[in-house]
Design a protein around this motif. Structure first.
Motif, PDB file in Angstrom:
ATOM      1  N   ARG A   1       0.836  -1.207   0.000  1.00  0.00           N
ATOM      2  CA  ARG A   1       0.000   0.000   0.000  1.00  0.00           C
ATOM      3  C   ARG A   1       0.868   1.253   0.000  1.00  0.00           C
ATOM      4  O   ARG A   1       0.568   2.227  -0.679  1.00  0.00           O
ATOM      5  N   SER A   2       1.975   1.217   0.747  1.00  0.00           N
ATOM      6  CA  SER A   2       2.808   2.418   0.798  1.00  0.00           C
ATOM      7  C   SER A   2       3.494   2.689  -0.546  1.00  0.00           C
ATOM      8  O   SER A   2       4.080   3.740  -0.758  1.00  0.00           O
ATOM      9  N   HIS A   3       3.451   1.708  -1.442  1.00  0.00           N
ATOM     10  CA  HIS A   3       3.990   1.912  -2.795  1.00  0.00           C
ATOM     11  C   HIS A   3       2.847   2.049  -3.808  1.00  0.00           C
ATOM     12  O   HIS A   3       3.082   1.959  -5.014  1.00  0.00           O
ATOM     13  N   GLY A   4       1.628   2.168  -3.305  1.00  0.00           N
ATOM     14  CA  GLY A   4       0.473   2.272  -4.198  1.00  0.00           C
ATOM     15  C   GLY A   4       0.254   1.010  -5.020  1.00  0.00           C
ATOM     16  O   GLY A   4      -0.208   1.062  -6.162  1.00  0.00           O
ATOM     17  N   ARG A   5       0.612  -0.122  -4.437  1.00  0.00           N
ATOM     18  CA  ARG A   5       0.483  -1.383  -5.177  1.00  0.00           C
ATOM     19  C   ARG A   5      -0.520  -2.299  -4.501  1.00  0.00           C
ATOM     20  O   ARG A   5      -0.803  -2.183  -3.316  1.00  0.00           O
ATOM     21  N   ASP A   6      -1.008  -3.269  -5.284  1.00  0.00           N
ATOM     22  CA  ASP A   6      -1.940  -4.249  -4.737  1.00  0.00           C
ATOM     23  C   ASP A   6      -1.128  -5.397  -4.138  1.00  0.00           C
ATOM     24  O   ASP A   6      -0.282  -5.998  -4.809  1.00  0.00           O
ATOM     25  N   GLY A   7      -1.384  -5.671  -2.857  1.00  0.00           N
ATOM     26  CA  GLY A   7      -0.564  -6.663  -2.172  1.00  0.00           C
ATOM     27  C   GLY A   7      -0.995  -8.103  -2.372  1.00  0.00           C
ATOM     28  O   GLY A   7      -0.199  -9.019  -2.148  1.00  0.00           O
ATOM     29  N   THR A   8      -2.233  -8.316  -2.810  1.00  0.00           N
ATOM     30  CA  THR A   8      -2.714  -9.708  -2.891  1.00  0.00           C
ATOM     31  C   THR A   8      -1.896 -10.512  -3.897  1.00  0.00           C
ATOM     32  O   THR A   8      -1.388 -11.596  -3.589  1.00  0.00           O
ATOM     33  N   ALA A   9      -1.739  -9.933  -5.086  1.00  0.00           N
ATOM     34  CA  ALA A   9      -0.970 -10.635  -6.121  1.00  0.00           C
ATOM     35  C   ALA A   9       0.490 -10.772  -5.680  1.00  0.00           C
ATOM     36  O   ALA A   9       1.131 -11.804  -5.903  1.00  0.00           O
ATOM     37  N   LEU A  10       0.970  -9.720  -5.007  1.00  0.00           N
ATOM     38  CA  LEU A  10       2.376  -9.743  -4.563  1.00  0.00           C
ATOM     39  C   LEU A  10       2.590 -10.839  -3.517  1.00  0.00           C
ATOM     40  O   LEU A  10       3.581 -11.576  -3.558  1.00  0.00           O
ATOM     41  N   HIS A  11       1.636 -10.976  -2.605  1.00  0.00           N
ATOM     42  CA  HIS A  11       1.772 -12.011  -1.588  1.00  0.00           C
ATOM     43  C   HIS A  11       1.710 -13.391  -2.223  1.00  0.00           C
ATOM     44  O   HIS A  11       2.479 -14.299  -1.881  1.00  0.00           O
ATOM     45  N   ARG A  12       0.835 -13.520  -3.202  1.00  0.00           N
ATOM     46  CA  ARG A  12       0.712 -14.824  -3.865  1.00  0.00           C
ATOM     47  C   ARG A  12       2.031 -15.184  -4.567  1.00  0.00           C
ATOM     48  O   ARG A  12       2.525 -16.295  -4.468  1.00  0.00           O
ATOM     49  N   ALA A  13       2.610 -14.196  -5.250  1.00  0.00           N
ATOM     50  CA  ALA A  13       3.847 -14.473  -6.013  1.00  0.00           C
ATOM     51  C   ALA A  13       5.037 -14.725  -5.102  1.00  0.00           C
ATOM     52  O   ALA A  13       5.907 -15.541  -5.407  1.00  0.00           O
ATOM     53  N   THR A  14       5.085 -14.019  -3.976  1.00  0.00           N
ATOM     54  CA  THR A  14       6.300 -14.074  -3.150  1.00  0.00           C
ATOM     55  C   THR A  14       6.189 -15.023  -1.964  1.00  0.00           C
ATOM     56  O   THR A  14       7.195 -15.316  -1.318  1.00  0.00           O
ATOM     57  N   GLY A  15       4.973 -15.473  -1.661  1.00  0.00           N
ATOM     58  CA  GLY A  15       4.785 -16.307  -0.481  1.00  0.00           C
ATOM     59  C   GLY A  15       5.128 -15.569   0.802  1.00  0.00           C
ATOM     60  O   GLY A  15       5.341 -16.184   1.839  1.00  0.00           O
ATOM     61  N   GLY A  16       5.229 -14.233   0.729  1.00  0.00           N
ATOM     62  CA  GLY A  16       5.501 -13.448   1.934  1.00  0.00           C
ATOM     63  C   GLY A  16       6.982 -13.382   2.295  1.00  0.00           C
ATOM     64  O   GLY A  16       7.333 -12.894   3.365  1.00  0.00           O
ATOM     65  N   ASN A  17       7.845 -13.854   1.411  1.00  0.00           N
ATOM     66  CA  ASN A  17       9.286 -13.754   1.705  1.00  0.00           C
ATOM     67  C   ASN A  17       9.686 -12.274   1.676  1.00  0.00           C
ATOM     68  O   ASN A  17       9.563 -11.617   0.637  1.00  0.00           O
ATOM     69  N   PRO A  18      10.172 -11.738   2.822  1.00  0.00           N
ATOM     70  CA  PRO A  18      10.409 -10.292   2.890  1.00  0.00           C
ATOM     71  C   PRO A  18      11.397  -9.774   1.835  1.00  0.00           C
ATOM     72  O   PRO A  18      11.201  -8.700   1.288  1.00  0.00           O
ATOM     73  N   PHE A  19      12.438 -10.550   1.557  1.00  0.00           N
ATOM     74  CA  PHE A  19      13.396 -10.078   0.553  1.00  0.00           C
ATOM     75  C   PHE A  19      12.723  -9.943  -0.809  1.00  0.00           C
ATOM     76  O   PHE A  19      12.853  -8.922  -1.492  1.00  0.00           O
ATOM     77  N   PHE A  20      12.001 -10.969  -1.172  1.00  0.00           N
ATOM     78  CA  PHE A  20      11.315 -10.977  -2.467  1.00  0.00           C
ATOM     79  C   PHE A  20      10.342  -9.792  -2.530  1.00  0.00           C
ATOM     80  O   PHE A  20      10.310  -9.037  -3.511  1.00  0.00           O
ATOM     81  N   VAL A  21       9.573  -9.597  -1.472  1.00  0.00           N
ATOM     82  CA  VAL A  21       8.586  -8.506  -1.445  1.00  0.00           C
ATOM     83  C   VAL A  21       9.280  -7.146  -1.593  1.00  0.00           C
ATOM     84  O   VAL A  21       8.903  -6.328  -2.440  1.00  0.00           O
ATOM     85  N   THR A  22      10.330  -6.924  -0.776  1.00  0.00           N
ATOM     86  CA  THR A  22      10.970  -5.595  -0.812  1.00  0.00           C
ATOM     87  C   THR A  22      11.658  -5.372  -2.162  1.00  0.00           C
ATOM     88  O   THR A  22      11.688  -4.256  -2.667  1.00  0.00           O
TER      89      THR A  22
END
Ligand SMILES: Nc1ncnc2c1ncn2[C@@H]1O[C@H](COP(=O)(O)OP(=O)(O)O)[C@@H](O)[C@H]1O
Ligand SMILES: [Mg+2]
Length: 404
Positions: free
Chosen positions: A207-228
């Protein structure tokens, strides 16, 4: 590494940021604080074994905790090298550079693990409340694991907090760290882990990047490095792998900064500035946040990014870079670390240098009790020994089998 799936759930993550910039780490921080309190109040030492996958947030957690401790007690930190054949006792050498004193000298003159452990124990007793951080134990050499084993078995009687991090997904059966983890089960030992971020936390970051997190969480599995990494790339796409995310980010740099990334990628864990032939693009790479300044030079912000860039190098480019590093190291041979020279000589395919330096690295490793690393250095030399006379080859074979 496992990447799972999940969904955003509105704003249910308000309480997740209990760790000063870190999401969902308040429990782990509380455990570390409690362990520190145990040590400070004289109720014995604590060894915290902190596991998690690569990019899972181990370093970030320790950094956050260190920032809290710094004001009260000294914190010494050292990391294991991500080299195929790591420097013996590398993390303790790094600590010694910070702390000064006898420990560095002991290592330089080839002290055995028990001598080093004895010196550390003495030091720790003189400075109660000391915090020691050993990072990335999955890469540790044999001698480092021996020292940790000796400290770990006595931890209850030492006035110190030792935090050791490792990639839990890389210590399968047969990994040297596995046995040590099995041994270290005494009262003073605590286990801690960092798991993937929840969909809610990823949404908060997105959200702080104006992005949708659902797809991001699905793609990254919540791995913080991948997300950042994806959010830092910020081009609206959701890459499918960590590799894609890192390369997409690197692709936004100009050619000079990209060349600096290439150069730094072949010198883990970090590059001294003298090893970078053309540093014109260094500022840009630092500004873009792909590299960071570390004591002694510059490094990738994360080993996952380094290895991605290194693996993307064309073979001739990689060879050329290793040759360049080797030239600089051999320009001051008296200062050069033998295991580092052997590593770059091997990658540069320079048989003469491998044959001169790998046995030297092996002797040094054996002297410290890092026999596994000594055997690997002799094996390295043997791969280049086809042109040697039979007696010299036999000598290497014999020394290798002695270390195995
Ligand atoms: N709990 C967290 N909340 C937000 N970002 C995090 C969190 N943990 C880690 N990060 C970010 O993820 C990246 C990778 O974390 P790091 O600690 O280097 O992973 P590890 O040491 O486990 O490989 C870092 O850029 C860090 O800032
Ligand atoms: Mg780390």
């Amino acid at each position: 590494m496992e990447w799972g799936g999940g969904r955003c759930h509105g704003a249910a993550v308000g309480e997740t940021n209990g760790g000063g910039g870190l999401l969902e780490r308040s429990e782990q921080l509380a455990e570390l604080r409690q362990a520190h309190e145990t040590v400070r109040s004289g109720r014995g030492g604590v060894l915290v074994l902190l596991g998690g996958e690569a990019g899972g947030g181990k370093t970030a957690l320790v950094r956050r905790f260190r920032a809290e401790c710094r004001t009260s007690r000294p914190v010494l930190q050292g990391a294991c090298d991500p080299l195929y054949t790591p420097r013996p006792l590398g993390p303790f050498l790094e600590m010694a550079q910070d702390a000064g004193g006898a420990i560095g000298e002991l290592i330089e003159r080839g002290a055995k693990s028990y001598e080093l452990a004895t010196a550390i124990i003495r030091d720790v007793r003189e400075r109660p409340g000391l915090v020691l951080v050993l990072e990335d134990l999955h890469w540790a050499d044999e001698a480092t694991l021996d020292v940790l084993s000796l400290l770990g078995r006595r931890i209850g009687a030492l006035p110190a907090l030792v935090i050791a991090t490792y990639r839990s997904d890389e210590v399968g059966r047969g990994h040297p760290l596995r046995r040590l983890l099995g041994e270290l089960r005494g009262a003073g030992t605590r286990r801690l882990s960092v798991g993937p971020l929840s969909a809610g936390a990823v949404c908060e970051l997105a959200r702080s990047h104006g992005r949708d997190g659902t797809a991001l969480h699905r793609a990254t599995g919540g791995n913080p490095f991948f997300v950042t990494e994806v959010l830092a790339g910020d081009d609206g796409e959701v890459p499918l792998t960590v590799r894609d995310a890192v390369l997409a980010r690197a692709a936004r740099l100009g050619p000079e900064a990209a060349a600096v990334l290439d150069a730094v990628s072949v010198t883990p864990p970090y590059a001294e500035l003298r090893l970078i032939e053309d540093a014109t693009g260094l500022d840009e790479a630092l500004r873009a946040g792909m590299l960071e300044s570390v004591p002694g030079g510059v490094a990738f912000r994360h080993e996952l990014a380094r290895i991605t860039v290194e693996e993307s190098l064309a073979p001739h480019r990689r060879l050329e870079l290793h040759r360049g590093v080797l030239r600089v190291l051999l320009g001051e041979p008296e200062k050069a670390d033998p295991s580092r020279v052997a590593h770059h000589a091997d990658a540069a395919g320079d048989d003469e240098v491998v044959l001169a330096w790998a046995p030297r690295a092996a002797e040094r490793a054996a002297g410290s009790g890092a026999h596994r690393e000594a055997a690997a250095q002799y094996a390295r030399a043997l791969r280049y020994a086809t042109g040697l006379d039979p007696a010299a080859r036999a000598g290497l074979l014999e020394r290798r089998s002695y270390e195995c």
